[in-house]
Design a protein around this motif. Structure first.
Motif, mmCIF file in Angstrom:
data_model
loop_
_atom_site.group_PDB
_atom_site.id
_atom_site.type_symbol
_atom_site.label_atom_id
_atom_site.label_comp_id
_atom_site.label_asym_id
_atom_site.label_seq_id
_atom_site.Cartn_x
_atom_site.Cartn_y
_atom_site.Cartn_z
ATOM 1 N N MET A 1 9.385 -10.165 -10.344
ATOM 2 C CA MET A 1 8.936 -10.155 -9.293
ATOM 3 C C MET A 1 7.098 -10.060 -9.368
ATOM 4 O O MET A 1 6.687 -9.356 -10.212
ATOM 5 C CB MET A 1 9.387 -8.751 -8.557
ATOM 6 C CG MET A 1 8.629 -8.456 -7.267
ATOM 7 S SD MET A 1 9.068 -6.761 -6.484
ATOM 8 C CE MET A 1 10.677 -7.179 -6.329
ATOM 9 N N ARG A 2 6.694 -10.836 -8.424
ATOM 10 C CA ARG A 2 5.228 -10.857 -8.526
ATOM 11 C C ARG A 2 4.531 -9.532 -8.451
ATOM 12 O O ARG A 2 4.999 -8.895 -7.364
ATOM 13 C CB ARG A 2 4.784 -11.881 -7.679
ATOM 14 C CG ARG A 2 5.048 -13.343 -7.962
ATOM 15 C CD ARG A 2 4.795 -14.411 -7.218
ATOM 16 N NE ARG A 2 3.149 -14.248 -6.531
ATOM 17 C CZ ARG A 2 2.929 -14.748 -5.230
ATOM 18 N NH1 ARG A 2 3.883 -15.450 -4.411
ATOM 19 N NH2 ARG A 2 1.990 -14.522 -4.810
ATOM 20 N N VAL A 3 3.577 -9.243 -8.947
ATOM 21 C CA VAL A 3 2.660 -7.837 -8.750
ATOM 22 C C VAL A 3 2.459 -7.922 -7.140
ATOM 23 O O VAL A 3 2.482 -6.685 -6.488
ATOM 24 C CB VAL A 3 1.562 -7.625 -9.525
ATOM 25 C CG1 VAL A 3 0.728 -6.435 -9.336
ATOM 26 C CG2 VAL A 3 2.119 -7.713 -10.961
ATOM 27 N N SER A 4 2.044 -8.972 -6.666
ATOM 28 C CA SER A 4 1.527 -8.945 -5.202
ATOM 29 C C SER A 4 2.643 -8.448 -4.231
ATOM 30 O O SER A 4 2.105 -7.874 -3.272
ATOM 31 C CB SER A 4 0.749 -10.325 -4.933
ATOM 32 O OG SER A 4 1.897 -11.216 -4.998
ATOM 33 N N LEU A 5 3.671 -8.861 -4.510
ATOM 34 C CA LEU A 5 4.858 -8.292 -3.582
ATOM 35 C C LEU A 5 4.852 -6.879 -3.659
ATOM 36 O O LEU A 5 5.300 -6.261 -2.606
ATOM 37 C CB LEU A 5 5.984 -9.102 -4.046
ATOM 38 C CG LEU A 5 6.034 -10.566 -4.026
ATOM 39 C CD1 LEU A 5 7.645 -10.859 -4.602
ATOM 40 C CD2 LEU A 5 5.810 -11.002 -2.577
ATOM 41 N N LEU A 6 4.479 -6.107 -4.623
ATOM 42 C CA LEU A 6 4.679 -4.675 -4.706
ATOM 43 C C LEU A 6 3.508 -3.961 -3.996
ATOM 44 O O LEU A 6 3.510 -2.850 -3.641
ATOM 45 C CB LEU A 6 4.554 -4.308 -6.144
ATOM 46 C CG LEU A 6 5.716 -4.829 -7.064
ATOM 47 C CD1 LEU A 6 5.577 -4.320 -8.628
ATOM 48 C CD2 LEU A 6 7.012 -3.963 -6.190
ATOM 49 N N ILE A 7 2.366 -4.531 -3.706
ATOM 50 C CA ILE A 7 0.993 -4.116 -3.290
ATOM 51 C C ILE A 7 1.252 -3.475 -1.705
ATOM 52 O O ILE A 7 0.963 -2.366 -1.584
ATOM 53 C CB ILE A 7 0.000 -5.156 -3.292
ATOM 54 C CG1 ILE A 7 -0.631 -5.626 -4.347
ATOM 55 C CG2 ILE A 7 -1.295 -4.549 -2.345
ATOM 56 C CD1 ILE A 7 -1.699 -6.585 -4.542
ATOM 57 N N PRO A 8 2.001 -3.785 -0.838
ATOM 58 C CA PRO A 8 2.221 -3.299 0.473
ATOM 59 C C PRO A 8 3.077 -1.836 0.333
ATOM 60 O O PRO A 8 2.910 -1.046 0.865
ATOM 61 C CB PRO A 8 2.764 -4.276 1.163
ATOM 62 C CG PRO A 8 2.679 -5.700 0.589
ATOM 63 C CD PRO A 8 2.393 -5.280 -0.814
ATOM 64 N N TRP A 9 3.912 -2.001 -0.637
ATOM 65 C CA TRP A 9 4.691 -0.881 -0.765
ATOM 66 C C TRP A 9 4.204 0.171 -1.193
ATOM 67 O O TRP A 9 4.305 1.329 -1.151
ATOM 68 C CB TRP A 9 5.937 -1.323 -1.581
ATOM 69 C CG TRP A 9 6.706 -2.480 -0.730
ATOM 70 C CD1 TRP A 9 6.651 -3.771 -1.353
ATOM 71 C CD2 TRP A 9 7.398 -2.229 0.366
ATOM 72 N NE1 TRP A 9 7.519 -4.431 -0.402
ATOM 73 C CE2 TRP A 9 7.919 -3.660 0.655
ATOM 74 C CE3 TRP A 9 7.660 -1.339 1.288
ATOM 75 C CZ2 TRP A 9 8.648 -4.017 1.888
ATOM 76 C CZ3 TRP A 9 8.182 -1.795 2.289
ATOM 77 C CH2 TRP A 9 8.754 -3.151 2.899
ATOM 78 N N VAL A 10 3.267 -0.197 -2.450
ATOM 79 C CA VAL A 10 2.414 1.029 -3.295
ATOM 80 C C VAL A 10 1.284 1.366 -2.237
ATOM 81 O O VAL A 10 1.025 2.731 -2.191
ATOM 82 C CB VAL A 10 1.696 0.265 -4.449
ATOM 83 C CG1 VAL A 10 0.836 1.507 -4.958
ATOM 84 C CG2 VAL A 10 2.716 -0.105 -5.341
ATOM 85 N N PHE A 11 0.884 0.807 -1.369
ATOM 86 C CA PHE A 11 0.031 1.094 -0.220
ATOM 87 C C PHE A 11 0.411 1.913 0.655
ATOM 88 O O PHE A 11 0.244 3.226 1.019
ATOM 89 C CB PHE A 11 -0.682 -0.080 0.406
ATOM 90 C CG PHE A 11 -1.511 0.441 1.867
ATOM 91 C CD1 PHE A 11 -2.590 0.903 1.640
ATOM 92 C CD2 PHE A 11 -0.812 0.101 3.170
ATOM 93 C CE1 PHE A 11 -3.299 1.263 2.920
ATOM 94 C CE2 PHE A 11 -1.423 0.394 4.205
ATOM 95 C CZ PHE A 11 -2.685 1.231 4.132
ATOM 96 N N VAL A 12 1.793 1.725 1.124
ATOM 97 C CA VAL A 12 2.199 2.412 1.930
ATOM 98 C C VAL A 12 2.754 3.981 1.471
ATOM 99 O O VAL A 12 2.615 5.171 2.082
ATOM 100 C CB VAL A 12 3.642 1.862 2.544
ATOM 101 C CG1 VAL A 12 4.495 3.010 3.280
ATOM 102 C CG2 VAL A 12 3.165 0.727 3.260
ATOM 103 N N LEU A 13 3.187 3.981 0.282
ATOM 104 C CA LEU A 13 3.532 5.132 -0.321
ATOM 105 C C LEU A 13 2.405 6.132 -0.644
ATOM 106 O O LEU A 13 2.414 7.403 -0.349
ATOM 107 C CB LEU A 13 4.045 4.931 -1.766
ATOM 108 C CG LEU A 13 4.550 6.026 -2.537
ATOM 109 C CD1 LEU A 13 5.724 6.864 -1.848
ATOM 110 C CD2 LEU A 13 5.020 5.709 -3.704
ATOM 111 N N LEU A 14 0.981 5.415 -0.998
ATOM 112 C CA LEU A 14 -0.145 6.077 -1.071
ATOM 113 C C LEU A 14 -0.652 6.590 0.344
ATOM 114 O O LEU A 14 -0.982 7.785 0.477
ATOM 115 C CB LEU A 14 -0.969 5.281 -1.733
ATOM 116 C CG LEU A 14 -0.882 5.060 -3.257
ATOM 117 C CD1 LEU A 14 -2.011 3.987 -4.041
ATOM 118 C CD2 LEU A 14 -0.710 6.480 -4.214
#
Length: 289
Positions: A1-14
Motif C-alpha cells: 500500500m502506498r504511504v500516501s493512502l495512509l495519510i488521511p487516516w493517520v491525520f483523522v486519528l491524530l
C-alpha cells in the motif's frame, strides 16, 4: 500500500485526539494563554526542522497568504473553540456546530466551481452529518446551552471553513515546512495578543497533566497533523479532504470511552457506522475542475 493512502487516516486519528488538549489543559490556564504557549513551542519545532532540512523560504506574497491561513486555521478556529468551552458551551453542542464544516466546505467549493459532487456524494455528506449528530446524542447528549459562547463556536466553524478553502486555493506553492512556520507565526501573534488583553492576570498552573496536554498538542497536532493536512489539501479535492472530518467525533467518543470511561451507547456506535458510510460515499468519486 502506498504511504500516501495512509495519510488521511493517520491525520483523522491524530486530529480526533484534540480533545486531550482541551480536557487536560484548560483547567490550568486561560484558553488564549494555552494556545499562545502552544504556538510558541510549535514555532520552535518548525524552526528546528527548517534549520536541519534547509527548505526554501516563501516569497513575501506567499508568506502573506500563509499569515492569512494561519490566522484562520489556527488562531481563529482553535481560539474560538477553546474560548467557547471555557465559557461553558457544552462539548456536544460545540462538536455538532463544528461538525457542519464538511458540508459547509463542500457547498462553498461547489458554489465556487472548485469541485463537482455526484448525488451519492451529497448523500454521503448528509449521512456524515447525521452520524455525527447520533454520536453526540448517544454520548453525553446535546445540551442547547452556552449563551454568548455559542457565537465563538460559530466563528470557529466559519474560520476553519474559510481557512481550508483559502489554503487550497491561495496557499499553495511554497515548501510545507516554511509555509507552516509562517502560519504559526501569525497564530502566535494573534493568540499572544488575546492572552495579553484578556488573561494577563491569570497565572498558569504547571502540572504533569498540563505539560502532557501541551506536549501532545504541539507535537502530534500542531506539527504532525497539520503537515499531513497541508499535504492532503495540496494533493486532494477540498470537499473530499473535509469529509474525513466526519470520522473525528466517532473516534473521539471511542477514545473518551477508553481513556476517561465516558458513556458510549449503542446510538453513538450506530452514529460512528453511519458517519463512516457517509465518508465512504463521498470518497467514491466526483469530478473536480
Amino acid at each position: 500500500m502506498r504511504v500516501s493512502l495512509l495519510i488521511p487516516w493517520v491525520f483523522v486519528l491524530l486530529w480526533s485526539t484534540g480533545f486531550i488538549g482541551a480536557k487536560l489543559g484548560l483547567p490550568y490556564c486561560g484558553p488564549f494563554t494555552f494556545l499562545a504557549i502552544r504556538m510558541a513551542l510549535t514555532l520552535l519545532c518548525f524552526a528546528g526542522l527548517i534549520a536541519v532540512l534547509r527548505p526554501g523560504w516563501p516569497t513575501l506574497a506567499q508568506a502573506r497568504r500563509q499569515w492569512a491561513s494561519g490566522g484562520m486555521l489556527h488562531a481563529g478556529y482553535l481560539g474560538g473553540l477553546f474560548a467557547a468551552i471555557k465559557l461553558g458551551v457544552p462539548a456536544g453542542l460545540a462538536a455538532l456546530i463544528v461538525g457542519l464544516q464538511p458540508l459547509l466546505t463542500a457547498l462553498l467549493a461547489w458554489r465556487m466551481g472548485e469541485q463537482r459532487f455526484a448525488p451519492p456524494q451529497w448523500l454521503g455528506l448528509l449521512l456524515g452529518l447525521a452520524g455525527t449528530t447520533l454520536v453526540i446524542a448517544g454520548g453525553k447528549g446535546l445540551a442547547l446551552a452556552g449563551g454568548a459562547g455559542v457565537a465563538f463556536v460559530v466563528a470557529a466553524l466559519l474560520l476553519i471553513t474559510a481557512g481550508t478553502l483559502y489554503q487550497k486555493r491561495r496557499g499553495q506553492g511554497g515548501h510545507p515546512l516554511t509555509g507552516a512556520f509562517h502560519q504559526y507565526l501569525s497564530a502566535f501573534v494573534i493568540t499572544g495578543a488575546l492572552a495579553l488583553v484578556f488573561e494577563r492576570h491569570q497565572a498558569v498552573e504547571w502540572s504533569g497533566r498540563f505539560v502532557f496536554a501541551l506536549g501532545w498538542s504541539v507535537l502530534m497536532l500542531s506539527v504532525l497533523a497539520i503537515l499531513l493536512l497541508l499535504r492532503m489539501l495540496r494533493d486532494g479535492e477540498v470537499g473530499r479532504v473535509a469529509a474525513y472530518l466526519y470520522l473525528v467525533p466517532g473516534l473521539t467518543a471511542l477514545q473518551a470511552w477508553w481513556l476517561f470511561d465516558e458513556r458510549l451507547s449503542p446510538l453513538a456506535m450506530g452514529g460512528i457506522v453511519l458517519a463512516a458510510a457517509g465518508v465512504a460515499l463521498v470518497l467514491r468519486g466526483g469530478r473536480s475542475r
